[in-house]
Design a protein around this motif. Structure first.
Motif, short mmCIF file in Angstrom:
data_model
loop_
_atom_site.label_atom_id
_atom_site.label_comp_id
_atom_site.label_asym_id
_atom_site.label_seq_id
_atom_site.Cartn_x
_atom_site.Cartn_y
_atom_site.Cartn_z
N TYR A 30 -4.60 136.40 71.07
CA TYR A 30 -3.43 137.27 71.15
C TYR A 30 -3.89 138.69 71.49
O TYR A 30 -4.99 139.11 71.14
CB TYR A 30 -2.66 137.28 69.83
CG TYR A 30 -2.29 135.89 69.34
CD1 TYR A 30 -1.67 134.98 70.18
CD2 TYR A 30 -2.58 135.51 68.03
CE1 TYR A 30 -1.34 133.72 69.72
CE2 TYR A 30 -2.26 134.24 67.56
CZ TYR A 30 -1.64 133.34 68.43
OH TYR A 30 -1.32 132.10 67.97
N SER A 31 -3.01 139.42 72.11
CA SER A 31 -3.34 140.81 72.43
C SER A 31 -3.04 141.74 71.27
O SER A 31 -3.59 142.84 71.20
CB SER A 31 -2.55 141.27 73.67
OG SER A 31 -1.14 141.15 73.42
N SER A 32 -2.16 141.34 70.35
CA SER A 32 -1.82 142.17 69.17
C SER A 32 -1.58 141.23 68.00
O SER A 32 -0.44 140.94 67.62
CB SER A 32 -0.57 143.02 69.44
OG SER A 32 -0.76 143.87 70.55
N ASN A 81 0.65 138.43 74.48
CA ASN A 81 -0.12 137.50 75.32
C ASN A 81 -0.65 138.28 76.52
O ASN A 81 0.09 138.97 77.23
CB ASN A 81 0.79 136.36 75.80
CG ASN A 81 -0.02 135.19 76.36
OD1 ASN A 81 -0.86 135.36 77.23
ND2 ASN A 81 0.26 133.98 75.85
N LEU A 82 -1.97 138.20 76.72
CA LEU A 82 -2.58 138.96 77.81
C LEU A 82 -2.05 138.54 79.17
O LEU A 82 -1.92 139.37 80.09
CB LEU A 82 -4.11 138.77 77.75
CG LEU A 82 -4.93 139.54 78.79
CD1 LEU A 82 -4.72 141.05 78.63
CD2 LEU A 82 -6.41 139.19 78.67
#
Length: 398
Positions: A30-32, A81-82
């Motif tokens: 995950y991006s965060s 999501n990147l």
């Protein structure tokens, strides 16, 4: 409004982006990951929306960017999501490349201003060096793809403009070539007419006389004139064919007639016109020792030659006068004037086509001179052909 079918590259890009996002989500990348406002699967909603927008990145770039912006903002409230962020950068790039010119100009400027504003706001709010990373990420996601798209679009437009200029240049070159061919054909037609018409007219007049007058002496004299003009006409034709085959400047210069040949020209005219009661006189009033440009001398010779041919065809018995004059100090105009008796003529007459007057006018106008032809003198008893030609090389070239 019905949208066109998506480009196959856009379909592949949408499918690949969606699969890449699903793989990252399945692996727990995950991006965060520290945001738990929504369940983890909520990150798939912005991913699916932006992946679907890839299908209209060319046909509806404005809609794709608007919805894509909302989608990437919504993604920040999930685990993130990147792939969603990468899809948004492509949508921004496509909007500049495929959008309208106004959008292509505005997006790089607006995203640049947004990047600066976000950076200033983040530093003012967090007051830490790490706050600069927020501005950098914003620039990477929005300003960088917009600037890349603008650069590519400018290059494409420059290439299109260069191709159009090349096509226009080729078209102009083809037009110039066609005009040059037409001009050369007209010049050849004038030259052929002036060279051969004189001899053929004499042949027509004397053959008519030989057929209409039942006198052995007259027929013998007419046949002699016919033979002489046939031989001279054949020589002129051979000279013209030689000019067409040989493009050497020396051969052309040697073959171009000059005003020095007017005496011989009038001599032939006297022979050809004796049966019609015509006399020919030359008055050369030009100052001695002042040369003329070659185009002017050729045009003057041809105009005199064609005027004598017309006199043989149409003039009544009398005196045909050829007069050459030139303005003072050599900088004036060379005037060629041919006066022939004009009236109703009886006896043999050669047919005319009117091409001679047209050719003389064209020769004069090509050199920037003035031409006139028509009745003159008391009661219109003289047919006068007058051509004023520039006598200076500078005037001729202009």
């Amino acid at each position: 409004m019905t949208l066109p079918r998506p480009h196959r590259h856009d379909v592949l890009l949408a499918v690949a982006s969606l699969l890449a996002g699903l793989v990252l989500w399945g692996l727990g990348v995950y991006s965060s990951g520290d945001r738990n406002l929504f369940p983890d699967w909520a990150a798939l909603v912005p991913l699916a929306v932006l992946a679907a927008l890839e299908l209209v990145r060319r046909s509806a770039p404005r809609v794709a960017v608007a919805i894509g912006t909302l989608g990437v903002i919504a993604d920040q409230f999930t685990v993130g999501n990147l792939a969603t962020v990468l899809i948004f950068t492509d949508l921004m790039y496509a909007a500049v490349v495929y959008g309208k010119p106004a959008m292509a100009r505005r997006l790089p400027v607006s995203t640049g201003l947004i990047t600066v504003a976000v950076t200033i706001a983040a530093v003012a709010w967090l007051r830490t060096p790490q706050a600069l990373l927020i501005g950098v990420i914003t620039g990477i996601v929005s300003f960088a793809p917009a600037l890349t798209g603008a650069t590519l679009r400018n290059q494409r437009e420059a290439a299109v403009a260069a191709r159009l200029r090349a096509e226009q240049t080729a078209l102009l070159a083809e037009m110039d070539r066609a005009q040059a061919v037409v001009a050369e054909r007209a010049r050849m037609a004038r030259e052929l007419h002036d060279m051969v018409a004189n001899h053929l007219s004499a042949i027509a007049i004397h053959s008519t006389a030989a057929l209409s007058i039942d006198s052995p002496a007259t027929s013998r004299e007419a046949l002699g004139v016919i033979r002489e003009n046939s031989v001279q006409g054949l020589a002129e034709m051979r000279r013209l064919i030689g000019l067409l085959r040989e493009a050497g400047a020396e051969q052309e210069a040697a073959a171009v007639p000059s005003l020095d040949g007017l005496d011989a020209l009038l001599g032939r005219a006297r022979t050809n016109g004796s049966a019609s009661g015509l006399e020919f006189v030359l008055h050369d009033d030009r100052p001695p020792g002042e040369p003329l440009p070659a185009p002017v001398e050729l045009a003057a010779y041809r105009i005199a030659q064609e005027s004598l041919t017309n006199a043989l065809k149409h003039a009544v018995p009398g005196t045909v006068t050829v007069r050459l004059t030139r303005g003072p100090t050599g900088g004036g105009m060379l005037t060629v004037q041919v006066d022939s008796p004009y009236g109703d003529r009886s006896g043999p007459r050669a047919p005319g086509s009117g091409a001679g007057l047209i050719g003389m006018r064209e020769r004069t106008e090509l050199l920037g001179g003035e031409f006139s032809a028509g009745p003159a003198g008391p009661a219109g008893s003289v047919w006068r052909v007058r051509a004023a030609l520039p006598a200076q090389e500078k005037a001729v070239r202009a």
